[in-house]
Design a protein around this motif. Structure first.
Motif, PDB file in Angstrom:
ATOM      1  N   PRO A  56     -15.121  13.293 -14.335  1.00 51.70           N
ATOM      2  CA  PRO A  56     -16.305  14.009 -13.829  1.00 51.70           C
ATOM      3  C   PRO A  56     -16.058  14.787 -12.544  1.00 51.70           C
ATOM      4  O   PRO A  56     -16.585  15.891 -12.378  1.00 51.70           O
ATOM      5  CB  PRO A  56     -17.330  12.892 -13.621  1.00 51.70           C
ATOM      6  N   THR A  57     -15.265  14.224 -11.619  1.00 52.95           N
ATOM      7  CA  THR A  57     -15.035  14.927 -10.359  1.00 52.95           C
ATOM      8  C   THR A  57     -14.216  16.199 -10.573  1.00 52.95           C
ATOM      9  O   THR A  57     -14.419  17.199  -9.882  1.00 52.95           O
ATOM     10  CB  THR A  57     -14.325  14.021  -9.343  1.00 52.95           C
ATOM     11  N   ALA A  58     -13.298  16.159 -11.538  1.00 51.53           N
ATOM     12  CA  ALA A  58     -12.506  17.350 -11.838  1.00 51.53           C
ATOM     13  C   ALA A  58     -13.375  18.423 -12.478  1.00 51.53           C
ATOM     14  O   ALA A  58     -13.263  19.612 -12.148  1.00 51.53           O
ATOM     15  CB  ALA A  58     -11.338  16.981 -12.752  1.00 51.53           C
ATOM     16  N   VAL A  59     -14.248  18.022 -13.406  1.00 52.14           N
ATOM     17  CA  VAL A  59     -15.178  18.975 -14.012  1.00 52.14           C
ATOM     18  C   VAL A  59     -16.034  19.628 -12.933  1.00 52.14           C
ATOM     19  O   VAL A  59     -16.225  20.851 -12.910  1.00 52.14           O
ATOM     20  CB  VAL A  59     -16.064  18.271 -15.057  1.00 52.14           C
ATOM     21  N   ALA A  75     -16.577  16.270 -24.061  1.00 50.39           N
ATOM     22  CA  ALA A  75     -17.784  16.692 -23.340  1.00 50.39           C
ATOM     23  C   ALA A  75     -17.466  17.441 -22.053  1.00 50.39           C
ATOM     24  O   ALA A  75     -18.215  17.373 -21.079  1.00 50.39           O
ATOM     25  CB  ALA A  75     -18.692  15.493 -23.048  1.00 50.39           C
ATOM     26  N   VAL A  76     -16.342  18.185 -22.051  1.00 45.01           N
ATOM     27  CA  VAL A  76     -16.066  19.094 -20.945  1.00 45.01           C
ATOM     28  C   VAL A  76     -16.893  20.351 -21.174  1.00 45.01           C
ATOM     29  O   VAL A  76     -16.701  21.038 -22.185  1.00 45.01           O
ATOM     30  CB  VAL A  76     -14.571  19.453 -20.866  1.00 45.01           C
ATOM     31  N   PRO A  77     -17.808  20.674 -20.292  1.00 46.92           N
ATOM     32  CA  PRO A  77     -18.683  21.825 -20.538  1.00 46.92           C
ATOM     33  C   PRO A  77     -17.895  23.134 -20.565  1.00 46.92           C
ATOM     34  O   PRO A  77     -16.964  23.327 -19.783  1.00 46.92           O
ATOM     35  CB  PRO A  77     -19.667  21.791 -19.371  1.00 46.92           C
ATOM     36  N   LEU A 105     -14.122  22.295 -10.915  1.00 43.61           N
ATOM     37  CA  LEU A 105     -13.943  23.565 -11.615  1.00 43.61           C
ATOM     38  C   LEU A 105     -15.260  24.324 -11.722  1.00 43.61           C
ATOM     39  O   LEU A 105     -15.291  25.556 -11.589  1.00 43.61           O
ATOM     40  CB  LEU A 105     -13.338  23.324 -12.993  1.00 43.61           C
ATOM     41  N   LEU A 106     -16.340  23.604 -11.962  1.00 43.05           N
ATOM     42  CA  LEU A 106     -17.655  24.252 -11.962  1.00 43.05           C
ATOM     43  C   LEU A 106     -17.936  24.895 -10.605  1.00 43.05           C
ATOM     44  O   LEU A 106     -18.440  26.023 -10.526  1.00 43.05           O
ATOM     45  CB  LEU A 106     -18.742  23.229 -12.294  1.00 43.05           C
ATOM     46  N   GLY A 107     -17.590  24.178  -9.534  1.00 42.98           N
ATOM     47  CA  GLY A 107     -17.802  24.703  -8.193  1.00 42.98           C
ATOM     48  C   GLY A 107     -16.958  25.931  -7.915  1.00 42.98           C
ATOM     49  O   GLY A 107     -17.423  26.895  -7.292  1.00 42.98           O
ATOM     50  N   ARG A 146      -6.806  12.928  -6.690  1.00 42.84           N
ATOM     51  CA  ARG A 146      -7.319  13.369  -7.974  1.00 42.84           C
ATOM     52  C   ARG A 146      -8.087  14.662  -7.763  1.00 42.84           C
ATOM     53  O   ARG A 146      -8.647  14.883  -6.690  1.00 42.84           O
ATOM     54  CB  ARG A 146      -8.243  12.319  -8.592  1.00 42.84           C
ATOM     55  N   LEU A 147      -8.114  15.495  -8.781  1.00 41.20           N
ATOM     56  CA  LEU A 147      -8.810  16.770  -8.650  1.00 41.20           C
ATOM     57  C   LEU A 147     -10.290  16.523  -8.453  1.00 41.20           C
ATOM     58  O   LEU A 147     -10.944  15.825  -9.216  1.00 41.20           O
ATOM     59  CB  LEU A 147      -8.578  17.616  -9.910  1.00 41.20           C
ATOM     60  N   ARG A 148     -10.828  17.119  -7.381  1.00 40.79           N
ATOM     61  CA  ARG A 148     -12.255  16.954  -7.060  1.00 40.79           C
ATOM     62  C   ARG A 148     -12.720  18.137  -6.231  1.00 40.79           C
ATOM     63  O   ARG A 148     -11.931  18.881  -5.700  1.00 40.79           O
ATOM     64  CB  ARG A 148     -12.503  15.632  -6.334  1.00 40.79           C
TER      65      ARG A 148
END
Length: 296
Positions: free
Chosen positions: A34-37, A71-73, A40-42, A294-296
């Motif tokens: 979730p933090t990586a998603v 469920a990656v948007p 990327l959204l940001g 981790r990616l965030r």
């Protein structure tokens, strides 16, 4: 010295696009992070382009289906570029001949039939690729192990020795050696290609860290409306693929330390220790621009 940062947002405004790895950065094969998603959204919310750049040996359509299942948007990314896409171009151009022997899993079958729009147009102009037995082949197309949950490269020793004896070049559709699926480490096509080269065989690579996948990514980024000379940040947890490839392309890099190398940089995966990171990177003779747990 590599700078440890807290989040991708710390770099806001510095890059027009990111080339972001998937396994170990955005998901682990079973669960999206979730933090990586959110990161990327940001990034996209500030006008940046997100290119998902993966060494998956399958065409982009297969990877998109996997991302949907996790469920990656779709608004978390703009473009998907796979090692499979780049390797398909190599195969279609006849890099290992027109009669090929396939080493890989049933799940990799789309490699031979499912081409992205730009590759489909090229395929229509080329002679057909025929799949044959090893002894009848001009070359080998390796997308991975037939059963990566149970097999190792040792299971392929006889086939690889025969291919080497016949002088067959191998097209490796995924240069990764291993990948983590959940808590299980699996061998990839790169492990077979490595074993083949150790026997004296010839392997051709099209994914990270090799140029073809970056050339394809840049072309698709331009076609999607990216700037003519974009500032690009490469993100990944593979030091010899994501980071080495980005550096070789003259691009800035962000090393995700909490992926494949998570046990090397201290007990807190989210906060790698600078001294341990610097010592390890010195041994690799590589210097990512940035690092993050981790990616965030």
């Amino acid at each position: 010295m590599t700078e440890i940062i807290r989040s991708l947002a710390n770099l806001a405004g510095r890059y027009d696009a990111v080339f972001c790895d998937l396994w170990g950065c955005l998901h682990n094969g079973k669960t999206a992070f979730p933090t990586a998603v959110a990161a990327l959204l940001g990034f996209r919310a500030t006008g940046g382009k997100v290119v998902l750049l993966t060494n998956a040996p399958r065409p982009k359509s297969s990877v998109v289906r996997q991302l949907d299942a996790l469920a990656v948007p779709r608004d978390a990314w703009d473009i998907v570029v796979t090692s499979g896409d780049a390797a398909q171009m190599g195969m279609l151009s006849g890099a290992v001949g027109r009669k090929v022997h396939h080493i890989g899993a049933l799940k990799d079958e789309p490699f031979f039939t499912d081409f992205a729009e730009d590759l489909a147009a090229y395929a229509a102009t080329q002679p057909a690729i025929t799949r044959v037995a090893l002894k009848e082949a001009d070359g080998i197309v390796c997308t991975g192990l037939a059963d990566d949950l149970t097999e190792t490269p040792d299971d392929y020793r006889a086939a690889l020795l025969l291919g080497k004896t016949l002088g067959l070049p191998m097209l490796c559709a995924n240069p990764d050696i291993v990948v983590d699926m959940g808590d299980k480490r699996l061998y990839c096509a790169g492990a077979l290609a490595q074993a083949y080269e150790e026997m004296g065989g010839t392997a051709l690579y099209f994914g990270k860290p090799h140029p073809p996948i970056y050339d394809l990514a840049r072309r698709r980024l331009a076609e999607a409306g990216g700037p003519s000379d974009p500032q690009i940040l490469c993100i990944g947890d593979g030091i010899s693929t994501d980071i080495q490839g980005g550096i070789a392309e003259g691009l800035d890099t962000l090393f995700i330390t909490g992926g494949l190398e998570a046990d090397r940089f201290g007990p807190d995966i989210e906060n790698p220790e600078q001294a341990r990171l610097d010592d390890w990177l010195d041994g690799k003779e590589l210097s990512p621009t940035f690092a993050m747990g981790r990616l965030r």
